[in-house]
Write a protein that holds these residues in place. Sequence first.
Motif, PDB file in Angstrom:
ATOM      1  N   LEU A  14       0.803  -1.224   0.000  1.00  0.00           N
ATOM      2  CA  LEU A  14       0.000   0.000   0.000  1.00  0.00           C
ATOM      3  C   LEU A  14       0.834   1.270   0.000  1.00  0.00           C
ATOM      4  O   LEU A  14       0.486   2.237  -0.683  1.00  0.00           O
ATOM      5  CB  LEU A  14      -0.939  -0.016   1.217  1.00  0.00           C
ATOM      6  CG  LEU A  14      -1.882   1.173   1.365  1.00  0.00           C
ATOM      7  CD1 LEU A  14      -2.788   1.308   0.141  1.00  0.00           C
ATOM      8  CD2 LEU A  14      -2.732   1.021   2.635  1.00  0.00           C
ATOM      9  N   ALA A  15       1.920   1.302   0.767  1.00  0.00           N
ATOM     10  CA  ALA A  15       2.732   2.521   0.846  1.00  0.00           C
ATOM     11  C   ALA A  15       3.237   2.929  -0.533  1.00  0.00           C
ATOM     12  O   ALA A  15       3.185   4.115  -0.902  1.00  0.00           O
ATOM     13  CB  ALA A  15       3.895   2.316   1.808  1.00  0.00           C
ATOM     14  N   GLN A  16       3.709   1.968  -1.304  1.00  0.00           N
ATOM     15  CA  GLN A  16       4.188   2.266  -2.649  1.00  0.00           C
ATOM     16  C   GLN A  16       3.045   2.733  -3.556  1.00  0.00           C
ATOM     17  O   GLN A  16       3.215   3.650  -4.358  1.00  0.00           O
ATOM     18  CB  GLN A  16       4.857   1.036  -3.253  1.00  0.00           C
ATOM     19  CG  GLN A  16       5.483   1.292  -4.621  1.00  0.00           C
ATOM     20  CD  GLN A  16       6.248   0.090  -5.150  1.00  0.00           C
ATOM     21  OE1 GLN A  16       6.369  -0.921  -4.481  1.00  0.00           O
ATOM     22  NE2 GLN A  16       6.771   0.205  -6.356  1.00  0.00           N
ATOM     23  N   ALA A  17       1.883   2.114  -3.410  1.00  0.00           N
ATOM     24  CA  ALA A  17       0.733   2.522  -4.207  1.00  0.00           C
ATOM     25  C   ALA A  17       0.301   3.953  -3.873  1.00  0.00           C
ATOM     26  O   ALA A  17      -0.103   4.708  -4.754  1.00  0.00           O
ATOM     27  CB  ALA A  17      -0.427   1.550  -3.984  1.00  0.00           C
ATOM     28  N   LEU A  18       0.401   4.330  -2.613  1.00  0.00           N
ATOM     29  CA  LEU A  18       0.002   5.677  -2.202  1.00  0.00           C
ATOM     30  C   LEU A  18       0.965   6.745  -2.713  1.00  0.00           C
ATOM     31  O   LEU A  18       0.574   7.916  -2.867  1.00  0.00           O
ATOM     32  CB  LEU A  18      -0.085   5.753  -0.671  1.00  0.00           C
ATOM     33  CG  LEU A  18      -1.346   5.151  -0.053  1.00  0.00           C
ATOM     34  CD1 LEU A  18      -1.175   4.950   1.448  1.00  0.00           C
ATOM     35  CD2 LEU A  18      -2.556   6.039  -0.326  1.00  0.00           C
ATOM     36  N   GLN A  19       2.207   6.382  -2.967  1.00  0.00           N
ATOM     37  CA  GLN A  19       3.168   7.357  -3.478  1.00  0.00           C
ATOM     38  C   GLN A  19       2.735   7.927  -4.824  1.00  0.00           C
ATOM     39  O   GLN A  19       3.063   9.061  -5.155  1.00  0.00           O
ATOM     40  CB  GLN A  19       4.547   6.698  -3.602  1.00  0.00           C
ATOM     41  CG  GLN A  19       5.210   6.430  -2.267  1.00  0.00           C
ATOM     42  CD  GLN A  19       6.569   5.758  -2.415  1.00  0.00           C
ATOM     43  OE1 GLN A  19       7.018   5.463  -3.524  1.00  0.00           O
ATOM     44  NE2 GLN A  19       7.232   5.514  -1.298  1.00  0.00           N
ATOM     45  N   LYS A  20       1.974   7.139  -5.582  1.00  0.00           N
ATOM     46  CA  LYS A  20       1.486   7.613  -6.868  1.00  0.00           C
ATOM     47  C   LYS A  20       0.514   8.784  -6.698  1.00  0.00           C
ATOM     48  O   LYS A  20       0.266   9.534  -7.635  1.00  0.00           O
ATOM     49  CB  LYS A  20       0.802   6.482  -7.625  1.00  0.00           C
ATOM     50  CG  LYS A  20       1.719   5.298  -7.936  1.00  0.00           C
ATOM     51  CD  LYS A  20       0.959   4.186  -8.612  1.00  0.00           C
ATOM     52  CE  LYS A  20       1.853   2.980  -8.870  1.00  0.00           C
ATOM     53  NZ  LYS A  20       1.111   1.860  -9.509  1.00  0.00           N
ATOM     54  N   TYR A  21      -0.039   8.906  -5.495  1.00  0.00           N
ATOM     55  CA  TYR A  21      -0.971   9.988  -5.195  1.00  0.00           C
ATOM     56  C   TYR A  21      -0.322  11.058  -4.324  1.00  0.00           C
ATOM     57  O   TYR A  21      -1.012  11.842  -3.666  1.00  0.00           O
ATOM     58  CB  TYR A  21      -2.210   9.433  -4.496  1.00  0.00           C
ATOM     59  CG  TYR A  21      -2.995   8.462  -5.353  1.00  0.00           C
ATOM     60  CD1 TYR A  21      -4.008   8.891  -6.196  1.00  0.00           C
ATOM     61  CD2 TYR A  21      -2.702   7.094  -5.323  1.00  0.00           C
ATOM     62  CE1 TYR A  21      -4.722   8.008  -6.985  1.00  0.00           C
ATOM     63  CE2 TYR A  21      -3.415   6.195  -6.110  1.00  0.00           C
ATOM     64  CZ  TYR A  21      -4.415   6.650  -6.935  1.00  0.00           C
ATOM     65  OH  TYR A  21      -5.119   5.759  -7.713  1.00  0.00           O
ATOM     66  N   ASN A  22       1.015  11.051  -4.314  1.00  0.00           N
ATOM     67  CA  ASN A  22       1.770  12.023  -3.522  1.00  0.00           C
ATOM     68  C   ASN A  22       1.459  11.913  -2.036  1.00  0.00           C
ATOM     69  O   ASN A  22       1.357  12.898  -1.322  1.00  0.00           O
ATOM     70  CB  ASN A  22       1.504  13.457  -4.008  1.00  0.00           C
ATOM     71  CG  ASN A  22       2.541  14.447  -3.487  1.00  0.00           C
ATOM     72  OD1 ASN A  22       3.694  14.094  -3.267  1.00  0.00           O
ATOM     73  ND2 ASN A  22       2.122  15.680  -3.276  1.00  0.00           N
ATOM     74  N   ARG A  23       1.305  10.673  -1.589  1.00  0.00           N
ATOM     75  CA  ARG A  23       1.070  10.415  -0.173  1.00  0.00           C
ATOM     76  C   ARG A  23       2.222   9.583   0.372  1.00  0.00           C
ATOM     77  O   ARG A  23       2.440   8.453  -0.072  1.00  0.00           O
ATOM     78  CB  ARG A  23      -0.250   9.654   0.049  1.00  0.00           C
ATOM     79  CG  ARG A  23      -1.480  10.342  -0.526  1.00  0.00           C
ATOM     80  CD  ARG A  23      -1.765  11.659   0.183  1.00  0.00           C
ATOM     81  NE  ARG A  23      -3.030  12.230  -0.229  1.00  0.00           N
ATOM     82  CZ  ARG A  23      -3.185  13.119  -1.207  1.00  0.00           C
ATOM     83  NH1 ARG A  23      -2.122  13.504  -1.898  1.00  0.00           N
ATOM     84  NH2 ARG A  23      -4.368  13.602  -1.511  1.00  0.00           N
ATOM     85  N   SER A  24       2.964  10.158   1.303  1.00  0.00           N
ATOM     86  CA  SER A  24       4.086   9.460   1.918  1.00  0.00           C
ATOM     87  C   SER A  24       3.601   8.877   3.241  1.00  0.00           C
ATOM     88  O   SER A  24       3.375   9.606   4.210  1.00  0.00           O
ATOM     89  CB  SER A  24       5.255  10.419   2.145  1.00  0.00           C
ATOM     90  OG  SER A  24       6.353   9.737   2.709  1.00  0.00           O
ATOM     91  N   VAL A  25       3.424   7.575   3.275  1.00  0.00           N
ATOM     92  CA  VAL A  25       2.763   6.928   4.414  1.00  0.00           C
ATOM     93  C   VAL A  25       3.544   5.693   4.864  1.00  0.00           C
ATOM     94  O   VAL A  25       3.954   4.870   4.045  1.00  0.00           O
ATOM     95  CB  VAL A  25       1.325   6.500   4.048  1.00  0.00           C
ATOM     96  CG1 VAL A  25       0.622   5.854   5.244  1.00  0.00           C
ATOM     97  CG2 VAL A  25       0.519   7.698   3.556  1.00  0.00           C
ATOM     98  N   THR A  26       3.743   5.581   6.161  1.00  0.00           N
ATOM     99  CA  THR A  26       4.250   4.351   6.755  1.00  0.00           C
ATOM    100  C   THR A  26       3.051   3.515   7.160  1.00  0.00           C
ATOM    101  O   THR A  26       2.208   3.967   7.939  1.00  0.00           O
ATOM    102  CB  THR A  26       5.122   4.648   7.990  1.00  0.00           C
ATOM    103  OG1 THR A  26       6.259   5.418   7.582  1.00  0.00           O
ATOM    104  CG2 THR A  26       5.592   3.365   8.643  1.00  0.00           C
TER     105      THR A  26
END
Length: 214
Positions: free
Chosen positions: A49-61
């Motif tokens: 999920l973290a990598q998938a969220l990066q596509k939306y400019n979301r940096s998440v642990t």
Amino acid sequence: MRWLSFLLVLTFSLQAHSLQAHNARLLIVGDSLSAGYQMSVDQAWPSLLAQALQKYNRSVTVVNASISGDTTGNSLTRLPQLLQQHTPDYVLLELGANDGLRGFSPQIPQQNLARMIDLVTQSGAQAILMQIRIPPNYGKRYSNAFAAIYPKLAQEKQVPLLPFFLEQVIIRPEWMKSDGLHPNEKAQPWIAEWMAQQLSPLMASSTDSGMSSS
């Protein structure tokens, strides 16, 4: 040279702090649908999920605290320690399927989830609820009553309600395990991408200020 070294160290420290300041933490509390049932942890959608969220400019642990077989009661017992240990910014509650499969009164998961939402809110995090539905063979009346607790809770507690991702997966038999209840390894990347699409509007972007990771 000493001043130059000091400035370099200071610049690196400030950059590292800035990166950390925008790295939000998402805690997932769920059951086998999120735990990666009968597969390695790194194959399960929360690990992607973290990598998938990066596509939306979301940096998440992403911290996945899901346990196969957990009921809402089991997770309610675990939640205070999880909140203290991980200090999340967001908490996704993907729970209730095992309550339904065991035929519990809908009031039980409703009360447990309400308490969990309250605990998350009190901790300063944003609770996010996922809709859960149970197989139709439990009877239309029970299935409808069970499904209804989620929009009711979302409205009462003013928390986001995500659609049930399994409804998009179960229509593709090649993505399901032989038990007909759990997504297999092939489905996990799609689930991660779909979840990122659902979650990203609820999260601050990596360029927004004010997000912190403990």
